[in-house]
Design a protein around this motif. Sequence first.
Motif, mmCIF file in Angstrom:
data_model
loop_
_atom_site.group_PDB
_atom_site.id
_atom_site.type_symbol
_atom_site.label_atom_id
_atom_site.label_comp_id
_atom_site.label_asym_id
_atom_site.label_seq_id
_atom_site.Cartn_x
_atom_site.Cartn_y
_atom_site.Cartn_z
ATOM 1 N N LYS A 119 -7.492 17.003 5.840
ATOM 2 C CA LYS A 119 -8.408 16.163 6.606
ATOM 3 C C LYS A 119 -9.091 15.113 5.734
ATOM 4 O O LYS A 119 -9.829 14.273 6.222
ATOM 5 C CB LYS A 119 -9.477 17.033 7.270
ATOM 6 C CG LYS A 119 -8.940 17.936 8.374
ATOM 7 C CD LYS A 119 -10.080 18.742 8.969
ATOM 8 C CE LYS A 119 -9.581 19.649 10.096
ATOM 9 N NZ LYS A 119 -10.693 20.459 10.662
ATOM 10 N N GLY A 120 -8.880 15.207 4.416
ATOM 11 C CA GLY A 120 -9.509 14.262 3.497
ATOM 12 C C GLY A 120 -10.817 14.748 2.933
ATOM 13 O O GLY A 120 -11.541 13.987 2.269
ATOM 14 N N GLU A 153 0.577 3.617 2.012
ATOM 15 C CA GLU A 153 0.894 3.897 3.418
ATOM 16 C C GLU A 153 2.113 3.112 3.886
ATOM 17 O O GLU A 153 2.943 3.625 4.640
ATOM 18 C CB GLU A 153 -0.303 3.558 4.305
ATOM 19 C CG GLU A 153 -1.390 4.619 4.261
ATOM 20 C CD GLU A 153 -2.497 4.314 5.255
ATOM 21 O OE1 GLU A 153 -2.181 3.976 6.398
ATOM 22 O OE2 GLU A 153 -3.658 4.428 4.857
ATOM 23 N N GLN A 171 -4.412 5.796 2.079
ATOM 24 C CA GLN A 171 -5.377 4.837 1.547
ATOM 25 C C GLN A 171 -6.776 5.432 1.499
ATOM 26 O O GLN A 171 -7.540 5.186 0.560
ATOM 27 C CB GLN A 171 -5.383 3.564 2.393
ATOM 28 C CG GLN A 171 -6.129 2.403 1.760
ATOM 29 C CD GLN A 171 -5.590 2.044 0.381
ATOM 30 O OE1 GLN A 171 -4.385 1.875 0.194
ATOM 31 N NE2 GLN A 171 -6.477 1.954 -0.608
ATOM 32 N N GLU A 172 -7.102 6.234 2.492
ATOM 33 C CA GLU A 172 -8.408 6.886 2.512
ATOM 34 C C GLU A 172 -8.543 7.854 1.339
ATOM 35 O O GLU A 172 -9.592 7.932 0.693
ATOM 36 C CB GLU A 172 -8.609 7.629 3.836
ATOM 37 C CG GLU A 172 -10.018 8.188 3.998
ATOM 38 C CD GLU A 172 -10.254 8.836 5.348
ATOM 39 O OE1 GLU A 172 -11.209 9.644 5.455
ATOM 40 O OE2 GLU A 172 -9.492 8.549 6.292
ATOM 41 N N ILE A 173 -7.469 8.579 1.048
ATOM 42 C CA ILE A 173 -7.472 9.499 -0.101
ATOM 43 C C ILE A 173 -7.664 8.718 -1.401
ATOM 44 O O ILE A 173 -8.477 9.097 -2.265
ATOM 45 C CB ILE A 173 -6.163 10.310 -0.155
ATOM 46 C CG1 ILE A 173 -6.064 11.270 1.033
ATOM 47 C CG2 ILE A 173 -6.043 11.070 -1.474
ATOM 48 C CD1 ILE A 173 -7.100 12.371 1.031
ATOM 49 N N ASP A 187 -9.004 5.717 -1.751
ATOM 50 C CA ASP A 187 -10.351 5.122 -1.785
ATOM 51 C C ASP A 187 -11.397 6.159 -2.195
ATOM 52 O O ASP A 187 -12.292 5.873 -3.002
ATOM 53 C CB ASP A 187 -10.705 4.548 -0.413
ATOM 54 C CG ASP A 187 -9.909 3.288 -0.091
ATOM 55 O OD1 ASP A 187 -9.350 2.700 -1.027
ATOM 56 O OD2 ASP A 187 -9.831 2.916 1.103
ATOM 57 N N LYS A 188 -11.280 7.360 -1.652
ATOM 58 C CA LYS A 188 -12.214 8.426 -2.010
ATOM 59 C C LYS A 188 -12.059 8.815 -3.479
ATOM 60 O O LYS A 188 -13.045 9.103 -4.165
ATOM 61 C CB LYS A 188 -11.988 9.650 -1.123
ATOM 62 C CG LYS A 188 -12.479 9.472 0.311
ATOM 63 C CD LYS A 188 -12.292 10.754 1.116
ATOM 64 C CE LYS A 188 -12.877 10.600 2.519
ATOM 65 N NZ LYS A 188 -12.740 11.834 3.327
ATOM 66 N N VAL A 224 -4.708 12.880 6.957
ATOM 67 C CA VAL A 224 -5.528 11.703 6.706
ATOM 68 C C VAL A 224 -4.651 10.607 6.092
ATOM 69 O O VAL A 224 -3.584 10.883 5.534
ATOM 70 C CB VAL A 224 -6.701 12.073 5.769
ATOM 71 C CG1 VAL A 224 -6.191 12.332 4.354
ATOM 72 C CG2 VAL A 224 -7.768 10.997 5.766
ATOM 73 N N SER A 225 -5.100 9.365 6.180
ATOM 74 C CA SER A 225 -4.305 8.262 5.627
ATOM 75 C C SER A 225 -4.326 8.310 4.098
ATOM 76 O O SER A 225 -5.312 8.723 3.488
ATOM 77 C CB SER A 225 -4.844 6.917 6.111
ATOM 78 O OG SER A 225 -6.091 6.642 5.505
ATOM 79 N N LYS A 258 -13.852 6.397 -5.702
ATOM 80 C CA LYS A 258 -15.307 6.576 -5.682
ATOM 81 C C LYS A 258 -15.737 7.721 -6.607
ATOM 82 O O LYS A 258 -16.766 7.645 -7.263
ATOM 83 C CB LYS A 258 -15.783 6.849 -4.257
ATOM 84 C CG LYS A 258 -15.755 5.622 -3.357
ATOM 85 C CD LYS A 258 -16.268 5.941 -1.964
ATOM 86 C CE LYS A 258 -16.224 4.700 -1.070
ATOM 87 N NZ LYS A 258 -16.690 4.995 0.314
ATOM 88 N N SER A 269 0.831 -1.199 0.000
ATOM 89 C CA SER A 269 0.000 0.000 0.000
ATOM 90 C C SER A 269 0.865 1.249 0.000
ATOM 91 O O SER A 269 2.050 1.207 0.366
ATOM 92 C CB SER A 269 -0.913 0.014 1.226
ATOM 93 O OG SER A 269 -0.140 0.157 2.410
#
Length: 407
Positions: A341-342, A83, A289-291, A293-294, A286-287, A297, A81
Amino acid sequence: MLSIVMKVSGLKKSLIRKKRKNESRFKYIMGLIHLWLGLLSSVVIIVVCLSGCIYAFKNQITDLLNKDKVFVKESKGEKMSAEYIQKKLNDEVKTLTSITIPVDKSRSYVVSYSQNSLDKAVYINPYSGKDLGTADVSMSRFFEVILDIHRNLMMGNVGRQINGVAVLMFCVLLFSGFVLWIPQKLKLLKQALTIKWSGKFQRLNYDLHNTLGFYTFLILFFMAVTGLYITYPWVKNMLIVSLGGDSISNISGVDSKEDSDAFDSIFNDMLSRQKEKSQLKEEKIVSLQEILDKSDKILPYNAVTTLELPNKENPRFVVTKINTDNWLGAMLPDEITFDKKGNFKSKELFSEKPLNKQFTSLAKPLHTGEILGLKSVILYFIVCLIGFSLPITGFIFWFHRFRKIKG
């Protein structure tokens, strides 16, 4: 003395031929223009096309030189990943600045980081996390020289102007050549579309010039125009205006309500970025991976993805995905941004840009052929090679005629 007079007379006749029977005045003038401009620009066009042929495969040659770093053995396991890569770099006192994640499972990650105020880009095996090292740039100087020849003939601004004038002539040559190619009778169309490989040398040379010139006319013209776009501001301005954009000289004006709204949007975005920048150290990041993933989407397609992390100049995450989900498979960049913050901040889809901005953002890959990847690079190489041959076959055709007249 008589011999010199005969040569001069023959040269004059070969440069200003008589109008043929049943030949229109327009086609006759096009023939003279085609000949004169061809002789004037031939050397420069040969150099520009040949250097373009060589430069076309720059990326492929660079990848080949770095094949042990660019390409990795596929594994059944999951890829590392972003991260994990970031944590690994942090342990080595390195700060991740960007990461490029390919779609091809056999290609490595391209990771950029900073350490002790120095920036570096390396290849990393996505399955093992191993640092594969930096790119071999031994051919960089060679391609820099080729590019300088292609753009400026290695003569600075003077060479650029000579180059530009020759390419302008080439555009006229392509148009006049198309006019000359048009058969006078429909029954001659098949002959104009085919090359008689069994013919004598002069017939074969004529067909190579005439027929190949026709088949490559549009692409060569497009390549020439996009090259002029880079060389001449007035060509750039003309193309932007013709595609619905504002004249470069009028860009600074804010007259309409639409322009005013656009200015307000840019100004508000700038203020927002400044606020984010001032809070850059205060907020918990923010992580990655979250960025990602968003991003998936918002842009739900598989593509080469580049993630740039916040820095002193830009307080936002910038995610760029190269969208090839179109009927041509063209590589079109879509970009989205998030704050630290994402939170989603902006989206810039290529498909939603006005036509003039689409063109300006793709001018270089459209000119080089990189827009469709390897298949278009190969096509451009072949077309450019034909462009290289046209002045040669044209000169041979004219010189043979000159010798016959002189003789």
